[in-house]
Scaffold this active site. Structure first.
Site, mmCIF file in Angstrom:
data_model
loop_
_atom_site.group_PDB
_atom_site.id
_atom_site.type_symbol
_atom_site.label_atom_id
_atom_site.label_comp_id
_atom_site.label_asym_id
_atom_site.label_seq_id
_atom_site.Cartn_x
_atom_site.Cartn_y
_atom_site.Cartn_z
ATOM 1 N N GLY A 1 0.385 -1.321 0.142
ATOM 2 C CA GLY A 1 0.212 -0.031 -0.354
ATOM 3 C C GLY A 1 0.801 1.352 0.331
ATOM 4 O O GLY A 1 1.911 1.211 0.093
ATOM 5 N N LYS B 1 7.963 0.418 5.296
ATOM 6 C CA LYS B 1 7.217 1.331 4.882
ATOM 7 C C LYS B 1 5.214 0.873 5.595
ATOM 8 O O LYS B 1 5.582 -0.567 5.839
ATOM 9 C CB LYS B 1 6.857 1.518 3.519
HETATM 10 P P1 FBP Z 1 0.114 -2.048 4.026
HETATM 11 O O1 FBP Z 1 0.076 -2.841 4.895
HETATM 12 O O2 FBP Z 1 0.904 -2.773 2.441
HETATM 13 O O3 FBP Z 1 1.314 -0.607 3.709
HETATM 14 O O4 FBP Z 1 -0.918 -1.505 3.267
HETATM 15 C C1 FBP Z 1 -1.877 -0.960 3.993
HETATM 16 C C2 FBP Z 1 -2.947 -0.552 4.151
HETATM 17 O O5 FBP Z 1 -3.117 0.761 3.920
HETATM 18 C C3 FBP Z 1 -3.890 -0.910 4.617
HETATM 19 O O6 FBP Z 1 -4.357 0.269 6.012
HETATM 20 C C4 FBP Z 1 -5.528 -0.997 4.351
HETATM 21 O O7 FBP Z 1 -5.999 -1.772 5.088
HETATM 22 C C5 FBP Z 1 -5.094 -2.095 3.196
HETATM 23 O O8 FBP Z 1 -3.613 -1.335 3.009
HETATM 24 C C6 FBP Z 1 -5.417 -1.599 1.807
HETATM 25 O O9 FBP Z 1 -5.256 -2.230 0.520
HETATM 26 P P2 FBP Z 1 -5.304 -1.589 -0.876
HETATM 27 O O10 FBP Z 1 -4.654 -0.321 -0.773
HETATM 28 O O11 FBP Z 1 -4.985 -3.104 -1.828
HETATM 29 O O12 FBP Z 1 -6.725 -1.268 -1.246
#
Ligand code: FBP
Length: 553
Positions: free
Chosen positions: A81, A202
Site C-alpha cells: 500500500g 514502510k
Molecule cells: P501496507 O501494509 O501494504 O502498507 O498497506 C496497508 C493498507 O493501507 C491498510 O491500511 C489497508 O487495509 C490496505 O492497505 C488497503 O489495501 P489496498 O490498497 O490494496 O486497498
C-alpha cells in the site's frame, strides 16, 4: 502537467539527514555493534537463514569512508500500500548513489515486486527524480502486492538482475515485503549470486516497528491527515450539535492509526482492536459501550459526538473473527467459484447457512445485509478478507441505534441519535509527506545506499532517535532476521517479521485509557488543523504523539 504552487515549493525543500550522514559520502564510516539473535525461535530461524542470520547490528558514524570503490548498479521497488514519503526514499537512495559516483545506476522496477519478475523497469536520471522530490504517492514507479516468495520467482529475479549487472536491490515495503526481502537475501547469498538486498520500513499502519525500528514511514503523515479531518468533523459536530459521526480509519490489523488519531483529537470514542480482543468484547458489548457515551452526552443535551473505529476491528471481535475464519474456509479454493456462480443473494445465503456453524450463523444473521455481502468480497493475495471494504462504521452505528431503541423502551434514554459515516484511508496514503516523513524517508534511502556500499545484505535501513531533531538521528542497519519469529501462516510454520500490535501496557494506550472516560462524556475535542510545511519547528517538524509517549518525551 500543471503543478500546484505547493508542489513547486516542495521541490525546493532540502530534506534533513541525520548528522552522521551529513558532510559528504567520503566521511561516513561503520561502527560494528553486537551480533544479533531473532526475537524468538532462534534455532529455527538460524537454520532457515544460515548465510544471513546472526549478523551484527551496525551504526554509521563520522570518519573515513573505507568502503571498497566499486561501480554500483542498484534496483528498487515499492511494495504494498502507498505511504507518504516513498518517493523520498528513492530520491535519497539516488542522491547517495550519484554523490558516490556519477557512473552508478539506479533501476526502478515498475508496479511492485512483479516488475522484478517481468523485468519492467526505468533507469532514473536527474530530470525524472526531480519531478518527484518531497511529493506524496508511489506513482514514480508504481506499487503492487504480488508476493515474491518462491524459488522459481527468485531465480527469475536473479536472472534479470544479472542481465542488467544489478548488484543490489532495495525493497521498500511492510512486514510481509521485508520478510520476503530477508528470504530473497538468503537465497542470493546461498547461491553466490553476489546480489545484496536491503529493506526499508514502510506502512501507514505503523505495525512494522520494534525495539530497533521506531516507526514505519508514512504513519506520521497519514495520521496527521486523518487527525486534521477528524478535528474538522468534531468542530462541525460541535457547531451543528445534531450528528454522531462514525469515522473508520485504516489499519489492516493493528489499531495504531486509530489510537494516534485519537491522541491527537480527543474524540468521544475510539475503539482499539487489541483491547477488544484482550477483553473478549462481543459486538453487543461494544455497541453498549458506545451507547453509554451517547446516552451520557444526551443527558447533558448533547446529541452529537465522534467515534473512531479502526478498520481492523472486525478481526479482533472474537465471535466475528471466528465467523471470518469459517467464511475463509467456506470460500477456500474452488469453493469460491461455486459460491460466486450462484445467481441470487437468496441462494448464496442458503449456501452460507449450510456451511457455517450454528454459532457463527447466529452472528451472521444479525448483521445488516450490506455487511453480510461485504464479508464475501474477493480476498487479498494473502487470502485475507479485505477489511477496508467492510463498512464497520455502519455496522457499529446500526448496533448502537438498536441498543438505544431498547434503552428508550425501558426509559433510560430519551435523546436523539442521527449517525453519519466516514472512511478515512486512501485520503492519507498519498498526502504530501510531512517534514518528518520527507526527512525520515530521504534518510532511509540515503542510508540504504550506505549499507549497499559497505556490502551488507539482509539488513533493514534503520534511522532512530526520531523524537529528537534530525541532526541527532542515528543511522545504521539491522539484520532483518533479528525481527523474525515463526508463525503459522496458511497451515504451515513460516519465518516472518513479528507484527507490532498496540501494546495495552504501552505508554500511548495507557495515556488514552487514563483520559477516555472524560472524553466520552465531555466535549474535549482538539483541532490539529492541516499539516504545516513551514513555520516554527514545533508546528512543522514534530512527529507523532505515539512516539513522544513511547520515548517518554
Ligand atoms: P501496507 O501494509 O501494504 O502498507 O498497506 C496497508 C493498507 O493501507 C491498510 O491500511 C489497508 O487495509 C490496505 O492497505 C488497503 O489495501 P489496498 O490498497 O490494496 O486497498
Amino acid at each position: 502537467m500543471k503543478l500546484s504552487a505547493l508542489q513547486l515549493a516542495r521541490y525546493a525543500y532540502q530534506p534533513k539527514l541525520p548528522g552522521m550522514l551529513r558532510g559528504g559520502i567520503g566521511e561516513i564510516c561503520v561502527k560494528n555493534g553486537e551480533p544479533t539473535q531473532s526475537v524468538a525461535d532462534q534455532e529455527k530461524i538460524a537454520a532457515l537463514f544460515p548465510n544471513t542470520y546472526g549478523k551484527n547490528e551496525i551504526t554509521f558514524c563520522k570518519g573515513e569512508n573505507t568502503a571498497p570503490a566499486k561501480r554500483q548498479v542498484v534496483g528498487v521497488i515499492l511494495s504494498g500500500g502507498q505511504a507518504p514519503g516513498g518517493h523520498n526514499v528513492i530520491c535519497g537512495l539516488y542522491d547517495a548513489l550519484k554523490a558516490t559516483d556519477q557512473e552508478n545506476v539506479l533501476y526502478g522496477f515498475k508496479g511492485g515486486p512483479s516488475g522484478l519478475i517481468d523485468d519492467d523497469y526505468i533507469i532514473f536520471d536527474d530530470e525524472y527524480i526531480n519531478a518527484y522530490r518531497n511529493t506524496g504517492g508511489f506513482d514514480i514507479i508504481g506499487s503492487g502486492r504480488t508476493k515474491l516468495e518462491t524459488e522459481e520467482q527468485f531465480a527469475i529475479v536473479a536472472e534479470n538482475c544479472k542481465k542488467h549487472g544489478i548488484n543490489a536491490l532495495v525493497i521498500i515495503g511492510g512486514d510481509d515485503s521485508n520478510t520476503n526481502a530477508a528470504v530473497l537475501a538468503e537465497y542470493f547469498a546461498a547461491n553466490g549470486s553476489g546480489i545484496q538486498v536491503i529493506g526499508c520500513p514502510k506502512t501507514i499502519d505503523g505495525d512494522l516497528k520494534n525495539e530497533d525500528i521506531e516507526c514505519s514511514f508514512g504513519f506520521d503523515t497519514a495520521t496527521k491527515t486523518y487527525a486534521e479531518i477528524v478535528g474538522n468533523i468534531q468542530r462541525d459536530a460541535n457547531s451543528a450539535k445534531k450528528y454522531w459521526h462514525f469515522v473508520k480509519v485504516m489499519g489492516r490489523s493493528a489499531s495504531h492509526v486509530a489510537l494516534e488519531t485519537a491522541l491527537k483529537t480527543q474524540p468521544n470514542i475510539c475503539l482499539i482492536g487489541e483491547e477488544v480482543a484482550a477483553k473478549k468484547m462481543s459486538l453487543a458489548a461494544i455497541a453498549d459501550y458506545i451507547a453509554d457515551s451517547v446516552a451520557a452526552r444526551a443527558a447533558k443535551g448533547w446529541n452529537f459526538g465522534v467515534a473512531i473505529i479502526p478498520e481492523g476491528i472486525v478481526e479482533f471481535v472474537p465471535e466475528f473473527s471466528v465467523l471470518i475464519a469459517e467464511i475463509n474456509e467456506l470460500l477456500a479454493g474452488a469453493k469460491a467459484d461455486a459460491f460466486n456462480a450462484l445467481p441470487t443473494w437468496e441462494e448464496k445465503y442458503a449456501f452460507i447457512e449450510k456451511g457455517l456453524t450454528k454459532e457463527s450463523m447466529a452472528v451472521f444473521a444479525i448483521l445488516p445485509q450490506s455487511i453480510q455481502q461485504q464479508l464475501f468480497l474477493e480476498r487479498d493475495p494473502h487470502g485475507n478478507v479485505q477489511v477496508s471494504l467492510i463498512e464497520s462504521e455502519k455496522l457499529f452505528s446500526e448496533m448502537v441505534k438498536a441498543n438505544l431503541k431498547a434503552r428508550k423502551a425501558n426509559g433510560t434514554y430519551s435523546g436523539k441519535f442521527s449517525a453519519l459515516h466516514h472512511f478515512l484511508g486512501y485520503e492519507g496514503r498519498c498526502a504530501f509527506p510531512s517534514n518528518f516523513d520527507a526527512d525520515y524517508c530521504y534518510s532511509l534511502g540515503y542510508n540504504a545506499f550506505m549499507l549497499i556500499q559497505y556490502g551488507y545484505t539482509g539488513y533493514l535501513s534503520k534511522v532512530s532517535n526520531l523524537s529528537k531533531p534530525a541532526e541527532e538521528w542515528v543511522a545504521g542497519g539491522m539484520p532483518i532476521t533479528k525481527m523474525m519469529n515463526m508463525e503459522r501462516r496458511h497451515g504451515a510454520d513460516k519465518p516472518v517479521i513479528r507484527k507490532a500490535l498496540v501494546e495495552l501496557d504501552g505508554a500511548p494506550f495507557k495515556f488514552f485509557q487514563a483520559h477516555r472516560a472524560e472524553w466520552a462524556v465531555e466535549t474535549c475535542y482538539v483541532y490539529p488543523g492541516a499539516i504545516q510545511y513551514w513555520g516554527p519547528s514545533e508546528v512543522c517538524d514534530a512527529t507523532t504523539v505515539t512516539l513522544a509517549l513511547e520515548q517518554n518525551k
